[in-house]
Design a protein around this motif. Structure first.
Motif, short mmCIF file in Angstrom:
data_model
loop_
_atom_site.label_atom_id
_atom_site.label_comp_id
_atom_site.label_asym_id
_atom_site.label_seq_id
_atom_site.Cartn_x
_atom_site.Cartn_y
_atom_site.Cartn_z
N LYS A 37 -70.79 36.50 12.90
CA LYS A 37 -70.55 35.41 11.94
C LYS A 37 -69.83 35.92 10.70
CE LYS A 37 -72.17 31.54 13.61
NZ LYS A 37 -71.32 30.33 13.71
N ASN A 44 -63.46 30.64 9.80
CA ASN A 44 -64.21 29.40 9.63
C ASN A 44 -63.96 28.78 8.25
OD1 ASN A 44 -65.66 29.18 12.15
ND2 ASN A 44 -66.86 30.94 11.51
N LYS A 48 -62.42 25.18 7.46
CA LYS A 48 -63.16 24.25 6.61
C LYS A 48 -62.25 23.67 5.53
CE LYS A 48 -67.33 22.68 5.50
NZ LYS A 48 -68.17 21.92 6.44
N GLN A 97 -60.49 26.55 13.55
CA GLN A 97 -61.83 26.56 14.11
C GLN A 97 -61.83 26.88 15.60
OE1 GLN A 97 -63.48 22.73 13.05
NE2 GLN A 97 -64.26 23.50 11.11
N THR A 222 -73.30 20.09 9.23
CA THR A 222 -71.84 20.21 9.16
C THR A 222 -71.21 18.90 8.70
OG1 THR A 222 -71.90 21.82 10.96
CG2 THR A 222 -69.79 20.76 10.50
N GLY A 271 -75.11 29.28 11.60
CA GLY A 271 -74.07 28.27 11.39
C GLY A 271 -74.41 27.34 10.25
N GLN A 274 -73.93 29.21 7.08
CA GLN A 274 -72.49 29.33 6.82
C GLN A 274 -71.91 28.05 6.26
OE1 GLN A 274 -69.45 31.24 9.69
NE2 GLN A 274 -69.29 29.06 10.11
N GLU A 275 -72.32 26.89 6.77
CA GLU A 275 -71.82 25.61 6.26
C GLU A 275 -72.20 25.41 4.80
OE1 GLU A 275 -69.88 23.31 7.61
OE2 GLU A 275 -69.58 24.56 9.36
N CYS A 278 -70.05 27.75 2.69
CA CYS A 278 -68.68 27.22 2.61
C CYS A 278 -68.60 26.05 1.64
CB CYS A 278 -68.21 26.79 3.99
SG CYS A 278 -67.83 28.14 5.12
#
Length: 447
Positions: A37, A44, A48, A97, A222, A271, A274-275, A278
């Motif tokens: 990741k 990613n 985004k 992505q 997400t 994930g 990470q979202e 971001c």
């Protein structure tokens, strides 16, 4: 070593290192997922940014669609022009992505085939290991290598090393698949109670379920992070798209060894993290894009206003300099199909040329090339709408006054023409038909 072994060497070496250090395949998978990741995070993040920019301009795209209506050709041209002016690509988010997905697909092979990628054994050596541990009908494919790796223990390790030869024996090692009492090399069963209920069977059953639930939660997180404006509505997602991820997780969970479920669970948890990261990092980028798109929207609004002003002024000028409406009305009436009764009149005799007289019965038709360009029909300008009157009044008051006077003059002339026609018709009805009066005179003379 084949090309895939060479390309996957850094990742396979990393997973082997975590297995050696922590002596746990489950923990090694979690740490391996974290590293993957982190490596793919820039891609990613780039994707985004593209998704956020597309969400910002979504309102303007809907406005273009509303303006174009059912004209698909015009809509495509307007969309292409909009993308060019704003330096936006519809695939800007999806393209970046897709790269992590392409990279992640070969990584599954590292988890699925540990003897090839973690122990660097050839296919012949893998078959030799299977024969050494007693798996005579072993075939390479699916997750058989993962199951074969779980069969290695202290009692048959030396036999396996001897089977692969001295050059590859150093890479053969025992992998601990025990993870909180669950054997990650086993395949979860839907009917976990069939062979008796135990923590291992129930734990194996829970892993695919947890993986599917986390897949749904990740999708919702997400979607929420993509909507960074409080005034922006979240896009409606198709129910089939929402269920596709969890169903895929369930299928993989109950079809492959539990180690794949651990990877999916770790991937879903990381994930979501990470979202959120971001979303925090891209807050300023979103604000800058929002300001930029607001300026573009203001420019588009001014351009549309100018276009309407020019169109309204042209229409007003055409009305102000238009032809005599009375003559146009008479010309239109003459072009109507049927018999022109006024052409048969001679003085007081209404049907001097006969009741069926038609001067256009045998018209001369001019030649027209069917393969040539179509003839443009001249149309009288339509009256100005209230919005167009207001636009012209603000931009050119003199032209607006001329157009208004022309419209009033046209209405007055149409009224006078209608009154005149009604007067002639009434007089003819009062005087009666000349032929009837002539017949009456003849009857009187005979009597």
């Amino acid at each position: 070593m084949d090309i895939w072994q060479i390309l996957m060497t850094p990742f396979s070496w990393l997973l082997k290192l975590f297995c050696d250090v922590f002596n746990s395949y489950g923990i090694a998978l979690f740490l391996f997922t974290i590293v993957i990741k982190v490596v793919l995070f820039p891609l990613n993040l780039k994707g985004k940014k593209g998704v956020i920019k597309m969400n910002v301009i979504n309102g303007q795209l809907q406005e273009i669609q509303k303006r174009c209506g059912n004209d698909k050709e015009k809509y495509n041209l307007e969309i292409q022009k909009f993308y060019t002016e704003n330096n936006v690509s519809p695939m800007s988010g999806c393209g970046w992505q897709m790269i992590p997905l392409i990279i992640l697909y070969p990584l599954y092979a590292i988890i699925r085939r540990p003897l090839k990628y973690m122990m660097w054994l050839t296919e012949d050596a893998v078959k030799a290991v299977a024969t050494a541990v007693g798996w005579t009908d072993f075939t390479i494919g699916g997750s058989n290598e993962l199951i074969l790796a779980s069969m290695l223990n202290t009692s048959n390790l030396e036999a396996a090393k001897t089977a692969v030869g001295a050059s590859a024996a150093a890479g053969v090692f025992i992998i601990n698949f025990d993870f909180f009492g669950i054997d990650l090399s086993q395949v979860p069963q839907l009917m976990f109670w069939k062979d008796g209920i135990s923590w291992e069977s129930f734990g194996l059953f829970l892993l695919p379920v947890i993986s599917a639930l986390l897949s749904v939660v990740t999708m919702l997180v997400t979607q929420k992070t993509n909507v960074m404006n409080k005034d922006q509505q979240a896009p409606k997602m198709n129910i089939s798209l929402i269920l596709m991820g969890p169903l895929m997780s369930l299928w993989i969970g109950f079809a492959l060894p539990a180690g794949m479920c651990i990877y999916w669970i770790a991937n879903s948890i990381l994930g979501m993290v990470q979202e959120i990261i971001c979303g925090k990092l891209l807050r300023k980028d979103y604000e800058a894009a929002q300001i930029e798109m607001a300026e573009q929207a203001a420019k588009a609004k001014e351009a549309e206003k100018e276009r309407r002003r020019i169109a309204a002024e042209k229409k007003a000028a055409a009305i102000a300099a238009g032809k005599d409406p009375k003559k146009a009305h008479q010309k239109k009436k003459q072009q109507e199909p049927g018999v022109d009764k006024s052409a048969s009149r001679e003085g007081l005799r209404a049907y001097a040329r006969g009741r069926a007289y038609d001067p256009n019965r045998y018209p001369v038709t001019p030649y027209w090339d069917p393969n040539g360009p179509a003839k443009a029909e001249k149309e009288e300008p339509k009256p100005l709408t209230e919005e167009e009157k207001q636009i012209v009044a603000e931009s050119n008051p003199e032209l607006a006054a001329q157009a208004e006077a022309a419209e009033k003059g046209k209405a007055a002339q149409e009224f006078v023409a209608a009154e005149s026609e009604m007067t002639v018709q009434a007089r003819l009805e009062d005087e009666g038909d000349y032929e009837e009066a002539y017949a009456e005179d003849e009857n009187n003379e005979e009597s």
